[in-house]
Write a protein that holds these residues in place. Structure first.
Motif, mmCIF file in Angstrom:
data_model
loop_
_atom_site.group_PDB
_atom_site.id
_atom_site.type_symbol
_atom_site.label_atom_id
_atom_site.label_comp_id
_atom_site.label_asym_id
_atom_site.label_seq_id
_atom_site.Cartn_x
_atom_site.Cartn_y
_atom_site.Cartn_z
ATOM 1 N N LYS A 296 4.224 17.976 -35.722
ATOM 2 C CA LYS A 296 3.593 19.075 -34.988
ATOM 3 C C LYS A 296 4.241 20.418 -35.290
ATOM 4 C CE LYS A 296 2.292 16.068 -31.118
ATOM 5 N NZ LYS A 296 2.448 15.815 -29.654
ATOM 6 N N HIS A 297 5.493 20.387 -35.760
ATOM 7 C CA HIS A 297 6.211 21.625 -36.010
ATOM 8 C C HIS A 297 6.510 21.761 -37.493
ATOM 9 C CE1 HIS A 297 6.611 21.691 -31.675
ATOM 10 N NE2 HIS A 297 7.201 20.502 -31.717
ATOM 11 N N GLU A 298 6.832 22.948 -37.921
ATOM 12 C CA GLU A 298 7.019 23.247 -39.338
ATOM 13 C C GLU A 298 8.132 22.421 -39.969
ATOM 14 O OE1 GLU A 298 8.025 27.101 -42.211
ATOM 15 O OE2 GLU A 298 7.661 27.367 -40.079
ATOM 16 N N ALA A 299 9.223 22.205 -39.251
ATOM 17 C CA ALA A 299 10.365 21.477 -39.802
ATOM 18 C C ALA A 299 10.339 19.991 -39.441
ATOM 19 C CB ALA A 299 11.663 22.103 -39.302
ATOM 20 N N GLU A 300 9.202 19.513 -38.975
ATOM 21 C CA GLU A 300 9.080 18.114 -38.546
ATOM 22 C C GLU A 300 8.224 17.350 -39.549
ATOM 23 O OE1 GLU A 300 7.181 15.528 -34.816
ATOM 24 O OE2 GLU A 300 7.270 17.723 -34.732
ATOM 25 N N TYR A 301 8.824 16.400 -40.231
ATOM 26 C CA TYR A 301 8.063 15.536 -41.133
ATOM 27 C C TYR A 301 8.730 14.170 -41.202
ATOM 28 C CZ TYR A 301 11.506 17.672 -44.350
ATOM 29 O OH TYR A 301 12.650 18.160 -44.925
ATOM 30 N N TYR A 302 7.924 13.173 -41.542
ATOM 31 C CA TYR A 302 8.342 11.782 -41.428
ATOM 32 C C TYR A 302 8.117 11.034 -42.739
ATOM 33 C CZ TYR A 302 8.034 12.808 -36.417
ATOM 34 O OH TYR A 302 8.180 13.361 -35.173
ATOM 35 N N ASN A 303 8.980 10.078 -42.987
ATOM 36 C CA ASN A 303 8.744 9.085 -44.022
ATOM 37 C C ASN A 303 7.892 8.010 -43.370
ATOM 38 O OD1 ASN A 303 8.815 7.394 -46.220
ATOM 39 N ND2 ASN A 303 11.033 7.217 -46.327
ATOM 40 N N ALA A 304 6.649 7.873 -43.799
ATOM 41 C CA ALA A 304 5.699 7.093 -43.016
ATOM 42 C C ALA A 304 4.949 6.068 -43.854
ATOM 43 C CB ALA A 304 4.702 8.024 -42.322
ATOM 44 N N VAL A 305 4.307 5.167 -43.131
ATOM 45 C CA VAL A 305 3.375 4.188 -43.697
ATOM 46 C C VAL A 305 2.054 4.372 -42.976
ATOM 47 C CG1 VAL A 305 2.848 1.740 -43.949
ATOM 48 C CG2 VAL A 305 5.199 2.525 -44.240
ATOM 49 N N TYR A 338 24.895 19.713 -50.175
ATOM 50 C CA TYR A 338 23.566 19.870 -50.783
ATOM 51 C C TYR A 338 23.507 21.039 -51.761
ATOM 52 C CZ TYR A 338 22.068 16.182 -47.739
ATOM 53 O OH TYR A 338 21.949 14.952 -47.139
ATOM 54 N N GLN A 339 24.589 21.796 -51.855
ATOM 55 C CA GLN A 339 24.674 22.791 -52.915
ATOM 56 C C GLN A 339 24.829 22.120 -54.280
ATOM 57 O OE1 GLN A 339 27.791 25.624 -52.044
ATOM 58 N NE2 GLN A 339 27.316 25.626 -49.860
ATOM 59 N N PHE A 340 25.269 20.847 -54.258
ATOM 60 C CA PHE A 340 25.526 20.123 -55.503
ATOM 61 C C PHE A 340 24.509 19.013 -55.742
ATOM 62 C CE2 PHE A 340 29.495 21.745 -53.793
ATOM 63 C CZ PHE A 340 30.043 22.400 -54.883
ATOM 64 N N MET A 341 23.497 18.898 -54.863
ATOM 65 C CA MET A 341 22.516 17.820 -54.995
ATOM 66 C C MET A 341 21.104 18.362 -54.868
ATOM 67 S SD MET A 341 23.715 14.290 -53.182
ATOM 68 C CE MET A 341 23.732 14.944 -51.532
ATOM 69 N N ASP A 342 20.182 17.647 -55.507
ATOM 70 C CA ASP A 342 18.765 17.973 -55.384
ATOM 71 C C ASP A 342 18.069 16.760 -54.790
ATOM 72 O OD1 ASP A 342 16.222 18.979 -55.570
ATOM 73 O OD2 ASP A 342 15.996 18.492 -57.701
ATOM 74 N N MET A 343 17.975 16.726 -53.467
ATOM 75 C CA MET A 343 17.364 15.610 -52.751
ATOM 76 C C MET A 343 16.067 16.078 -52.119
ATOM 77 S SD MET A 343 19.029 12.671 -52.765
ATOM 78 C CE MET A 343 20.644 11.966 -53.118
ATOM 79 N N PRO A 344 14.899 15.660 -52.649
ATOM 80 C CA PRO A 344 13.632 16.079 -52.055
ATOM 81 C C PRO A 344 13.446 15.497 -50.663
ATOM 82 C CG PRO A 344 13.273 14.396 -53.741
ATOM 83 C CD PRO A 344 14.715 14.775 -53.819
ATOM 84 N N LEU A 345 12.924 16.310 -49.761
ATOM 85 C CA LEU A 345 12.616 15.871 -48.397
ATOM 86 C C LEU A 345 13.815 15.175 -47.753
ATOM 87 C CD1 LEU A 345 8.982 14.472 -48.893
ATOM 88 C CD2 LEU A 345 9.662 16.694 -48.000
ATOM 89 N N SER A 346 14.954 15.857 -47.723
ATOM 90 C CA SER A 346 16.166 15.250 -47.176
ATOM 91 C C SER A 346 16.362 15.559 -45.696
ATOM 92 C CB SER A 346 17.395 15.724 -47.969
ATOM 93 O OG SER A 346 17.482 17.133 -47.958
ATOM 94 N N GLY A 347 15.339 16.111 -45.046
ATOM 95 C CA GLY A 347 15.463 16.442 -43.632
ATOM 96 C C GLY A 347 14.414 15.759 -42.782
ATOM 97 N N PHE A 348 14.170 14.478 -43.009
ATOM 98 C CA PHE A 348 13.156 13.736 -42.257
ATOM 99 C C PHE A 348 13.488 13.672 -40.771
ATOM 100 C CE2 PHE A 348 12.081 11.686 -46.409
ATOM 101 C CZ PHE A 348 10.724 11.931 -46.390
ATOM 102 N N SER A 349 12.443 13.598 -39.965
ATOM 103 C CA SER A 349 12.578 13.344 -38.536
ATOM 104 C C SER A 349 12.492 11.840 -38.297
ATOM 105 C CB SER A 349 11.471 14.061 -37.760
ATOM 106 O OG SER A 349 11.508 15.458 -38.019
#
Length: 490
Positions: A296-305, A338-349
């Motif tokens: 529902k919010h901009e910084a809210e996303y899930y790893n989902a099925v 994370y300055q030394f890593m490239d992790m896509p979508l590393s902030g899941f809710s």
């Protein structure tokens, strides 16, 4: 020379810890775990003090965990972009942290009050309690718990429906301790024989029962390299690859891996979801796949099925996230990494702890994503409603290592604990159909694109482990320690 003599026992213990890796999948050299634990048991029993026992446990643990989790280096360096020295240092720090748990077990074995004649019970008990603690503290990392090495290959696997992987581990450690402590004591050998014979008998029992007819299943393995999975230049190629494979499936239940669609649903081309549905619609099949979902919010996303065959898109949202991979623990302390890593979508809710299974024509299907099925106490949350379990994974992060095979072995244990089929759909492997006894009924070769066709059986019922999880065993082991302490005082 004197320093080397002092260091040599610790080096040998680290070596004995390291050889344990060969007892797990894919090699299954089970006696090496027995030898590894025997060396630890002997070393701690011969320690002159609790402090010395703690250091010996640490040396063993450092070798054990460096061997069993070294593959994390691949995700950090090869695909995460972290400099090799920094990635290697990170693995060493993590292994050292995990080695603190067998160190604690060694220290407690000589420190806790206990009658000398019953001290053989102490190390198995505190070792498994600290192993459980490792799997719980700071969200837990229970990888390479010793019980997995015996599941589903030995009679001890019969105890999984009773007390899960930690009961298997305790009985294994107890067997080793009895043999190491008094190898000529016939009573000790008799106890060991009884434990293993009873496990064989328990494995013959049916803890759950079939419901409905067998279901034809199609498990899709896309083999999309992690190097290109999140590269926008290959995005459409990835979508088309999974569409073409889906169009070739024949099952009533079709499952694609974790993040098979590597974008939010709002970014998927309009034509794609309908073409996936059209691929399975003629036979009215259920299509399940992994996809990131916005909240529902901009910084809210899930790893989902989601169930793509249902236009309503019912969801399962991953609730046990991987530290540093899917979320940043203590950002004020670790955000600099994370300055030394490239992790896509590393902030899941996080999703909810308790989520209802998908109610489909093919059954009551409980989904879990990747790392979640290493937590037996959490998988049972889907019971008794769930009649089948599915795991969607992407282990391309560790491509070329044994991580995928080790993960599949844990899925086998989850099947045993719940008395349910476990269907594994993965990007690069191990894609497999596992029955309620933890046996592989079908497996695709790793690092190949393909479809695993087979049948799976819905099952109902609640094995004892599904009712109480780890807690009955933890209470019993705690009571045992308390009883031993009281006997010593008397």
């Amino acid at each position: 020379m004197q320093k080397f003599k002092l260091l040599l026992p610790h080096l040998l213990l680290a070596l004995f810890g390291a050889i344990s890796v060969f007892s797990f999948a894919p090699l299954y050299l089970l006696p090496l775990m027995w030898l590894s634990l025997a060396a630890l048991t002997f070393a701690i029993q011969k320690s002159p003090s609790p402090k010395a026992a703690g250091w010996r446990g640490f040396s063993f643990g450092l070798g054990f965990f460096l061997a069993n989790i070294h593959w994390i280096f691949i995700s950090l360096n090869t695909f995460g972009g972290m400099p090799a020295p920094m990635a290697a240092a990170g693995i060493l720090v993590l292994a050292a942290y995990m080695a603190l748990f067998p160190a604690l077990a060694g220290w407690l074995t000589l420190k806790l009050p206990c009658p000398d004649s019953l001290r053989v019970l102490l190390l198995p008990t505190v070792f498994i309690l600290t192993e459980w603690l490792r799997g719980w503290l700071f969200t837990g990392f229970p990888w390479a718990s010793v019980g997995y090495s015996q599941s589903p290959m030995t009679p001890l696997a019969g105890y999984a429906p009773i007390g899960g992987v930690y009961l298997i581990g305790w009985l294994l450690c107890l067997s080793i301790a009895l043999i190491v402590s008094k190898p000529k004591w016939l009573k000790g050998w008799g106890i060991v024989a009884s434990i293993w014979l009873a496990g064989w008998g328990l494995n013959q029992l049916e803890w759950t029962k079939k419901v409905g007819a067998p279901v034809r299943v199609s498990l899709v393995q896309g083999n999309i390299s992690q190097a290109i999975k999140w590269d926008s230049a290959f995005y459409l190629d990835s979508l088309k690859s999974y569409l073409e494979l889906t169009q070739k499936t024949r099952g009533q239940l079709v499952i694609l891996p974790e993040t098979a669609i590597p974008s939010f649903i709002s970014d998927v081309p309009d034509w794609y979801p309908q073409m996936l549905r059209d691929a399975v619609a003629p036979r009215k099949a259920d299509l399940i796949l992994g996809i990131p979902i916005l909240g529902k919010h901009e910084a809210e996303y899930y790893n989902a099925v989601t169930v793509m065959s249902d236009p309503a898109l019912p969801l399962y949202k991953k609730q046990h996230l991987v530290p540093f991979g899917e979320f940043i623990p203590l950002p004020w302390l670790f955000n600099w990494i994370y300055q030394f890593m490239d992790m896509p979508l590393s902030g899941f809710s996080r999703g909810a702890v308790k989520q209802a299974p998908f109610s489909l024509a093919s059954g009551q299907i409980a989904a879990n994503i990747c790392y979640e099925d290493v937590f037996g106490r959490e998988i049972i949350n889907a019971l008794p409603e769930a009649t089948m379990l599915v795991n969607l994974s992407n282990l391309a992060w560790f491509d070329g290592s044994w991580a995928a095979a080790q993960h599949a072995q844990m899925s086998q244990t989850r099947a045993l604990e719940t008395g349910r089929y476990m269907l594994r759909a993965t990007n690069t492997g191990v894609t497999a159909i596992i029955d309620e006894k933890g046996r592989f009924k079908g497996v695709l070769p790793e690092r190949t694109a393909g479809i695993l066709e087979g049948t799976a059986q819905n099952r109902i019922g609640m094995p004892p482990y599904a009712w109480g999880g780890d807690y009955p065993l933890l209470i019993a082991l705690g009571a045992l320690l308390l009883g031993l302490g009281l006997l010593r005082r008397r």
